[in-house]
Design a protein around this motif. Structure first.
Motif, PDB file in Angstrom:
ATOM      1  N   UNK A 172       0.817  -1.211   0.000  1.00 30.41           N
ATOM      2  CA  UNK A 172       0.000   0.000   0.000  1.00 30.41           C
ATOM      3  C   UNK A 172       0.856   1.268   0.000  1.00 30.41           C
ATOM      4  N   UNK A 173       0.372   2.278  -0.715  1.00 31.47           N
ATOM      5  CA  UNK A 173       1.063   3.563  -0.746  1.00 31.47           C
ATOM      6  C   UNK A 173      -0.011   4.640  -0.687  1.00 31.47           C
ATOM      7  N   UNK A 174      -0.009   5.411   0.381  1.00 36.81           N
ATOM      8  CA  UNK A 174      -1.060   6.393   0.603  1.00 36.81           C
ATOM      9  C   UNK A 174      -0.565   7.794   0.263  1.00 36.81           C
ATOM     10  N   UNK A 175      -1.436   8.568  -0.380  1.00 35.61           N
ATOM     11  CA  UNK A 175      -1.140   9.970  -0.701  1.00 35.61           C
ATOM     12  C   UNK A 175      -2.137  10.841   0.048  1.00 35.61           C
ATOM     13  N   UNK A 176      -1.633  11.759   0.860  1.00 33.24           N
ATOM     14  CA  UNK A 176      -2.501  12.629   1.642  1.00 33.24           C
ATOM     15  C   UNK A 176      -2.404  14.081   1.217  1.00 33.24           C
ATOM     16  N   UNK A 177      -3.566  14.725   1.261  1.00 38.37           N
ATOM     17  CA  UNK A 177      -3.633  16.178   1.078  1.00 38.37           C
ATOM     18  C   UNK A 177      -4.153  16.732   2.389  1.00 38.37           C
ATOM     19  N   UNK A 178      -3.348  17.488   3.093  1.00 41.51           N
ATOM     20  CA  UNK A 178      -3.743  17.988   4.412  1.00 41.51           C
ATOM     21  C   UNK A 178      -4.713  19.152   4.334  1.00 41.51           C
ATOM     22  N   UNK A 179      -4.502  20.039   3.361  1.00 46.23           N
ATOM     23  CA  UNK A 179      -5.354  21.212   3.193  1.00 46.23           C
ATOM     24  C   UNK A 179      -5.449  21.489   1.694  1.00 46.23           C
ATOM     25  N   UNK A 180      -6.481  20.916   1.087  1.00 45.16           N
ATOM     26  CA  UNK A 180      -6.572  20.945  -0.369  1.00 45.16           C
ATOM     27  C   UNK A 180      -6.700  22.369  -0.907  1.00 45.16           C
ATOM     28  N   UNK A 181      -6.081  22.579  -2.078  1.00 48.67           N
ATOM     29  CA  UNK A 181      -6.137  23.857  -2.781  1.00 48.67           C
ATOM     30  C   UNK A 181      -6.601  23.623  -4.215  1.00 48.67           C
ATOM     31  N   UNK A 182      -7.229  24.613  -4.844  1.00 43.05           N
ATOM     32  CA  UNK A 182      -7.685  24.422  -6.233  1.00 43.05           C
ATOM     33  C   UNK A 182      -6.568  24.004  -7.182  1.00 43.05           C
ATOM     34  N   UNK A 183      -5.326  24.404  -6.889  1.00 43.81           N
ATOM     35  CA  UNK A 183      -4.196  24.016  -7.741  1.00 43.81           C
ATOM     36  C   UNK A 183      -3.925  22.514  -7.696  1.00 43.81           C
ATOM     37  N   UNK A 184      -4.531  21.829  -6.752  1.00 46.12           N
ATOM     38  CA  UNK A 184      -4.350  20.377  -6.666  1.00 46.12           C
ATOM     39  C   UNK A 184      -5.429  19.619  -7.428  1.00 46.12           C
ATOM     40  N   UNK A 185      -6.296  20.331  -8.103  1.00 39.83           N
ATOM     41  CA  UNK A 185      -7.236  19.683  -9.021  1.00 39.83           C
ATOM     42  C   UNK A 185      -6.437  19.016 -10.125  1.00 39.83           C
ATOM     43  N   UNK A 186      -6.614  17.702 -10.270  1.00 39.95           N
ATOM     44  CA  UNK A 186      -5.772  16.957 -11.191  1.00 39.95           C
ATOM     45  C   UNK A 186      -6.264  15.521 -11.252  1.00 39.95           C
ATOM     46  N   UNK A 187      -5.635  14.743 -12.115  1.00 44.35           N
ATOM     47  CA  UNK A 187      -5.831  13.294 -12.098  1.00 44.35           C
ATOM     48  C   UNK A 187      -4.571  12.689 -11.491  1.00 44.35           C
ATOM     49  N   UNK A 188      -4.764  11.841 -10.504  1.00 43.81           N
ATOM     50  CA  UNK A 188      -3.645  11.247  -9.775  1.00 43.81           C
ATOM     51  C   UNK A 188      -3.492   9.784 -10.152  1.00 43.81           C
ATOM     52  N   UNK A 189      -2.279   9.423 -10.509  1.00 40.54           N
ATOM     53  CA  UNK A 189      -1.978   8.039 -10.861  1.00 40.54           C
ATOM     54  C   UNK A 189      -0.967   7.463  -9.895  1.00 40.54           C
ATOM     55  N   UNK A 190      -1.220   6.246  -9.509  1.00 39.66           N
ATOM     56  CA  UNK A 190      -0.276   5.474  -8.731  1.00 39.66           C
ATOM     57  C   UNK A 190       0.366   4.447  -9.663  1.00 39.66           C
TER      58      UNK A 190
END
Lengths: 116, 112
Positions: A73-91
Motif C-alpha cells: 500500500x502507498x497512501x497519498x494525503x492532502x492535508x489542506x486541499x487547494x484548487x491548484x491540486x485539481x488533477x488526475x492522480x496516478x499510482x
C-alpha cells in the motif's frame, strides 16, 4: 491479479479539506510512485517509495504527504486541499528501478480530484 | 538533465494510413526510453521500451520505434492506423536517478 488499484475513482473537495488516496498493488513490487497529470503536460512525480517504510520527494511534492506502512500500500494525503491540486492522480509500481528489463511501471486507473 | 520533447500535441491520420508520432530527447548518456499509451478514460500502458539493445524496438499493437542517436530521436510508428489506436501517447525518458521524465503527450486522432 488485480494489478494496481486506486480508491476512490472520483472525489470533490472544498478548499482546506483533507483526504487520503489509497493505492494498492498485489505484484509484490518494491517501488511505488504517485504522479499527477494535468492538461497539456506529462505526468509529474509527486513522491515515491523504494520499499516499506521509506518515502522520497519527487518533482512536485509540496502540499502532499505519503506513507508506505505496508509493502502493498502507498497512501497519498492532502492535508489542506487547494484548487491548484485539481488533477488526475496516478499510482504506479515497479519491481525495481534499474534500466534493465524489469523496471516497467504498472499504473492504476487514476483518481480524478476536483478542489473547489 | 534529461528531457523529452514531443513535437506534436495532436496528430490526425486516416484509418489504414501510417502513423508517425515524433519524440526528441536530450541526455548526456545513453538513455532508456519508453512509449506509454493512455486510451480514453483509462490508465497508462507500456507500449515499448529501448534499453540499449536493438535500435529498432517492437511493441504491442503493431507499434515500433527506432532509436537514432545521431538525431536524438525516438519516433513511434505504425504501418496502418486502426480506430482502436485513438489514444494519447507519451514519450518518456529515465533520468540518472531512475525516475521517469514524461513528455507532454500526443493525441492521436483517426479519421474513418
Amino acid at each position: 491479479n488485480a494489478g494496481v488499484t486506486q480508491t476512490p475513482k472520483f472525489r470533490v473537495l472544498k478548499t482546506g479539506q483533507s483526504m487520503t488516496l489509497l493505492c494498492a498493488q498485489d505484484m509484490n513490487h518494491e517501488y511505488m510512485y504517485w504522479y499527477r497529470q494535468d492538461p497539456g503536460m506529462g505526468l509529474r512525480l509527486i513522491h515515491y517509495s523504494v520499499g516499506e517504510g521509506t518515502t522520497a520527494k519527487g518533482e512536485v511534492p509540496d502540499g502532499y504527504n505519503v506513507s508506505r506502512l505496508k509493502k502493498q500500500n502507498f497512501l497519498l494525503g492532502l492535508e489542506s486541499a487547494a484548487p491548484s491540486q485539481t488533477s488526475v492522480y496516478f499510482c504506479a509500481s515497479s519491481r525495481n528501478r534499474d534500466s534493465g528489463t524489469r523496471n516497467e511501471q504498472f499504473f492504476g486507473p487514476g483518481t480524478r480530484l476536483t478542489v473547489l | 538533465a534529461q528531457s523529452v520533447t514531443q513535437l506534436d500535441s495532436h496528430v490526425s491520420v486516416s484509418e489504414g494510413t501510417p502513423v508517425l508520432l515524433r519524440c526528441n530527447y536530450s541526455s548526456s548518456y545513453s538513455p532508456s526510453l519508453f512509449w506509454y499509451v493512455q486510451h480514453p478514460n483509462k490508465g497508462l500502458q507500456l507500449l515499448l521500451k529501448y534499453t540499449s539493445a536493438a535500435t529498432l524496438v517492437k511493441g504491442i499493437n503493431g507499434f515500433e520505434a527506432e532509436f537514432k542517436k545521431s538525431e536524438t530521436s525516438f519516433h513511434l510508428t505504425k504501418p496502418s492506423a486502426h480506430m482502436s489506436d485513438v489514444a494519447e501517447y507519451f514519450c518518456v525518458i529515465m533520468d540518472s536517478n531512475y525516475q521517469l521524465i514524461w513528455g507532454a503527450g500526443t493525441k492521436l486522432i483517426i479519421k474513418p
